[in-house]
Scaffold this motif. Structure first.
Motif, PDB file in Angstrom:
ATOM      1  N   VAL A   1       0.832  -1.200   0.000  1.00 44.36           N
ATOM      2  CA  VAL A   1       0.000   0.000   0.000  1.00 44.36           C
ATOM      3  C   VAL A   1       0.869   1.253   0.000  1.00 44.36           C
ATOM      4  O   VAL A   1       0.649   2.187  -0.774  1.00 44.36           O
ATOM      5  CB  VAL A   1      -0.943   0.015   1.224  1.00 44.36           C
ATOM      6  CG1 VAL A   1      -1.622   1.380   1.358  1.00 44.36           C
ATOM      7  CG2 VAL A   1      -1.990  -1.071   1.097  1.00 44.36           C
ATOM      8  N   ALA A   2       1.886   1.266   0.861  1.00 43.74           N
ATOM      9  CA  ALA A   2       2.777   2.427   0.940  1.00 43.74           C
ATOM     10  C   ALA A   2       3.490   2.657  -0.384  1.00 43.74           C
ATOM     11  O   ALA A   2       3.639   3.798  -0.843  1.00 43.74           O
ATOM     12  CB  ALA A   2       3.795   2.228   2.060  1.00 43.74           C
ATOM     13  N   ASP A   3       3.922   1.579  -1.020  1.00 41.99           N
ATOM     14  CA  ASP A   3       4.632   1.702  -2.293  1.00 41.99           C
ATOM     15  C   ASP A   3       3.731   2.289  -3.368  1.00 41.99           C
ATOM     16  O   ASP A   3       4.152   3.158  -4.143  1.00 41.99           O
ATOM     17  CB  ASP A   3       5.151   0.330  -2.720  1.00 41.99           C
ATOM     18  CG  ASP A   3       5.982   0.401  -3.992  1.00 41.99           C
ATOM     19  OD1 ASP A   3       7.009   1.099  -3.981  1.00 41.99           O
ATOM     20  OD2 ASP A   3       5.595  -0.229  -5.000  1.00 41.99           O
ATOM     21  N   ARG A   4       2.472   1.825  -3.408  1.00 41.16           N
ATOM     22  CA  ARG A   4       1.537   2.316  -4.423  1.00 41.16           C
ATOM     23  C   ARG A   4       1.162   3.771  -4.170  1.00 41.16           C
ATOM     24  O   ARG A   4       1.111   4.575  -5.109  1.00 41.16           O
ATOM     25  CB  ARG A   4       0.282   1.441  -4.445  1.00 41.16           C
ATOM     26  CG  ARG A   4       0.502   0.077  -5.093  1.00 41.16           C
ATOM     27  CD  ARG A   4      -0.802  -0.686  -5.255  1.00 41.16           C
ATOM     28  NE  ARG A   4      -1.274  -1.244  -3.987  1.00 41.16           N
ATOM     29  CZ  ARG A   4      -2.363  -0.870  -3.362  1.00 41.16           C
ATOM     30  NH1 ARG A   4      -3.101   0.095  -3.845  1.00 41.16           N
ATOM     31  NH2 ARG A   4      -2.730  -1.448  -2.222  1.00 41.16           N
ATOM     32  N   VAL A   5       0.896   4.125  -2.920  1.00 43.02           N
ATOM     33  CA  VAL A   5       0.462   5.485  -2.600  1.00 43.02           C
ATOM     34  C   VAL A   5       1.564   6.502  -2.868  1.00 43.02           C
ATOM     35  O   VAL A   5       1.303   7.594  -3.383  1.00 43.02           O
ATOM     36  CB  VAL A   5      -0.004   5.569  -1.130  1.00 43.02           C
ATOM     37  CG1 VAL A   5      -0.260   7.014  -0.728  1.00 43.02           C
ATOM     38  CG2 VAL A   5      -1.255   4.733  -0.928  1.00 43.02           C
ATOM     39  N   ARG A   6       2.790   6.151  -2.575  1.00 37.84           N
ATOM     40  CA  ARG A   6       3.904   7.089  -2.781  1.00 37.84           C
ATOM     41  C   ARG A   6       4.040   7.512  -4.239  1.00 37.84           C
ATOM     42  O   ARG A   6       4.546   8.589  -4.540  1.00 37.84           O
ATOM     43  CB  ARG A   6       5.211   6.455  -2.309  1.00 37.84           C
ATOM     44  CG  ARG A   6       5.308   6.296  -0.797  1.00 37.84           C
ATOM     45  CD  ARG A   6       6.572   5.546  -0.404  1.00 37.84           C
ATOM     46  NE  ARG A   6       7.773   6.264  -0.804  1.00 37.84           N
ATOM     47  CZ  ARG A   6       8.946   5.676  -1.036  1.00 37.84           C
ATOM     48  NH1 ARG A   6       9.049   4.363  -0.926  1.00 37.84           N
ATOM     49  NH2 ARG A   6       9.992   6.397  -1.359  1.00 37.84           N
ATOM     50  N   GLN A   7       3.563   6.675  -5.159  1.00 38.58           N
ATOM     51  CA  GLN A   7       3.664   6.997  -6.582  1.00 38.58           C
ATOM     52  C   GLN A   7       2.711   8.105  -7.009  1.00 38.58           C
ATOM     53  O   GLN A   7       2.807   8.604  -8.142  1.00 38.58           O
ATOM     54  CB  GLN A   7       3.406   5.739  -7.428  1.00 38.58           C
ATOM     55  CG  GLN A   7       4.319   4.569  -7.110  1.00 38.58           C
ATOM     56  CD  GLN A   7       5.789   4.980  -7.045  1.00 38.58           C
ATOM     57  OE1 GLN A   7       6.324   5.581  -7.978  1.00 38.58           O
ATOM     58  NE2 GLN A   7       6.433   4.651  -5.931  1.00 38.58           N
ATOM     59  N   GLY A   8       1.814   8.496  -6.122  1.00 35.91           N
ATOM     60  CA  GLY A   8       0.890   9.577  -6.457  1.00 35.91           C
ATOM     61  C   GLY A   8       1.081  10.818  -5.616  1.00 35.91           C
ATOM     62  O   GLY A   8       0.307  11.770  -5.716  1.00 35.91           O
ATOM     63  N   VAL A   9       2.125  10.814  -4.770  1.00 40.11           N
ATOM     64  CA  VAL A   9       2.358  11.929  -3.843  1.00 40.11           C
ATOM     65  C   VAL A   9       3.547  12.761  -4.310  1.00 40.11           C
ATOM     66  O   VAL A   9       4.579  12.222  -4.717  1.00 40.11           O
ATOM     67  CB  VAL A   9       2.609  11.404  -2.415  1.00 40.11           C
ATOM     68  CG1 VAL A   9       2.876  12.559  -1.450  1.00 40.11           C
ATOM     69  CG2 VAL A   9       1.417  10.589  -1.943  1.00 40.11           C
ATOM     70  N   VAL A  10       3.410  14.083  -4.248  1.00 41.18           N
ATOM     71  CA  VAL A  10       4.476  14.993  -4.677  1.00 41.18           C
ATOM     72  C   VAL A  10       4.830  15.962  -3.561  1.00 41.18           C
ATOM     73  O   VAL A  10       4.016  16.235  -2.672  1.00 41.18           O
ATOM     74  CB  VAL A  10       4.056  15.804  -5.925  1.00 41.18           C
ATOM     75  CG1 VAL A  10       3.794  14.873  -7.104  1.00 41.18           C
ATOM     76  CG2 VAL A  10       2.824  16.662  -5.639  1.00 41.18           C
ATOM     77  N   SER A  11       6.045  16.468  -3.609  1.00 43.20           N
ATOM     78  CA  SER A  11       6.454  17.549  -2.717  1.00 43.20           C
ATOM     79  C   SER A  11       6.109  18.861  -3.412  1.00 43.20           C
ATOM     80  O   SER A  11       6.327  18.996  -4.618  1.00 43.20           O
ATOM     81  CB  SER A  11       7.961  17.491  -2.441  1.00 43.20           C
ATOM     82  OG  SER A  11       8.308  16.305  -1.761  1.00 43.20           O
ATOM     83  N   VAL A  12       5.553  19.797  -2.674  1.00 41.55           N
ATOM     84  CA  VAL A  12       5.131  21.079  -3.242  1.00 41.55           C
ATOM     85  C   VAL A  12       6.048  22.187  -2.728  1.00 41.55           C
ATOM     86  O   VAL A  12       6.301  22.278  -1.519  1.00 41.55           O
ATOM     87  CB  VAL A  12       3.670  21.402  -2.871  1.00 41.55           C
ATOM     88  CG1 VAL A  12       3.261  22.757  -3.428  1.00 41.55           C
ATOM     89  CG2 VAL A  12       2.742  20.312  -3.384  1.00 41.55           C
ATOM     90  N   ARG A  13       6.522  23.004  -3.652  1.00 44.49           N
ATOM     91  CA  ARG A  13       7.351  24.147  -3.284  1.00 44.49           C
ATOM     92  C   ARG A  13       6.654  25.406  -3.774  1.00 44.49           C
ATOM     93  O   ARG A  13       6.343  25.538  -4.959  1.00 44.49           O
ATOM     94  CB  ARG A  13       8.736  24.041  -3.934  1.00 44.49           C
ATOM     95  CG  ARG A  13       9.709  25.125  -3.490  1.00 44.49           C
ATOM     96  CD  ARG A  13      10.168  24.888  -2.066  1.00 44.49           C
ATOM     97  NE  ARG A  13      11.030  25.954  -1.582  1.00 44.49           N
ATOM     98  CZ  ARG A  13      11.588  25.966  -0.379  1.00 44.49           C
ATOM     99  NH1 ARG A  13      11.364  24.962   0.453  1.00 44.49           N
ATOM    100  NH2 ARG A  13      12.349  26.952   0.010  1.00 44.49           N
TER     101      ARG A  13
END
Length: 274
Positions: free
Chosen positions: A88-100
């Protein structure tokens, strides 16, 4: 107690009577000048409380209830949801971005195939230029589609990034206390960080953005920079947007975090996009 966004001290505020020494900060933009974290004290319980808990645990383990009847009764067992949290963690991380956004930074996640990214308003507020960094390290410019200060939500749009995926949205109305969850974000600038915990409460009244609203409470570790990141269930569905935390004297996480329920967040995001 007060609350604020995980970042600059301009986030929501939350007050609990008779506990003025505690403070809460929103889960917003990361600021390296954040204060220290203080730990809460421990409470001692009488020995007979432990004995009662032990007896209850044995009863549950054996599947019977000790009562006045002549026959033992079966204890109803809650359904167990099996899930590989590593997957689950591996899949979710693929849709999360860092925002600047200017000097502020936080987190966001892709919500559809049109490359819209949901994040917090207090991260992008007043920023001239906004960019996002994908898990593979690629950095792209982002356009602010719109934001809602009252709900502390904002929607960005980016160019297509092949390595990113849109995360499935769950239903916050179906969330139950005790449910296992993961929080994904960029606390203190550490992108792709995953923490775990449970849902502590589903209708905690806190001030987020410009109004008091019901929020999901979790003990998953959330710190400055987590703002705008997803809170997901054991199936990898987004159930909330991490936005605020409770702290002592302006410090970091003490295990009390707040997320905007995804049902409300999705409605706001749809309204912004439309």
């Amino acid at each position: 107690m007060t609350t604020s966004g995980l970042g600059p001290r301009r986030g929501p505020e939350f007050h609990i009577p008779r506990e003025p020494e505690r403070t809460t900060r929103g889960a917003g933009a990361y600021d390296s000048r954040d204060g220290k974290v203080r730990l809460a004290g421990r409470r001692r319980w009488p020995w007979y409380t432990g004995a009662a808990v032990l007896v209850a645990a044995v009863a549950v383990a054996t599947g019977v209830v000790v009562g006045g009847g002549s026959e033992p009764e079966a204890v109803p067992r809650a359904p167990v949801v099996a899930g590989d949290l590593v997957d689950v963690a591996d899949r979710v991380r693929q849709g999360v971005v860092s925002v600047r956004a200017g000097r502020a930074s936080g987190t966001g996640f892709v919500i559809d195939r049109e490359w819209h990214v949901l994040t917090n308003h207090h991260i992008v507020e007043g920023a001239g230029e906004v960019s996002v960094t994908a898990p593979d390290g690629s950095r792209v410019a982002a356009t602010l589609v719109g934001s809602d200060e009252d709900s502390d939500l904002a929607v960005l749009r980016i160019e297509a990034v092949p390595s990113l995926v849109a995360l499935p949205l769950g239903s916050s109305a179906a969330v139950r206390v005790g449910e296992q969850v993961l929080a994904v974000g960029s606390p203190l600038g550490l992108s792709g960080t995953v923490t775990s915990g449970i849902v502590s409460a589903v209708d905690r009244r806190v001030r987020i953005g410009g109004e008091r609203q019901d929020a999901l409470q979790t003990d998953a570790s959330i710190n400055p920079g987590n703002s705008g990141g997803p809170l997901v269930n054991a199936r990898g569905e987004v159930i909330g947007v991490n936005t605020a935390i409770a702290t002592f004297e302006g410090g970091g996480s003490i295990g009390i975090g707040f997320a905007i329920p995804i049902d409300r967040a999705a409605d706001v995001a749809e309204r912004i996009v439309d």
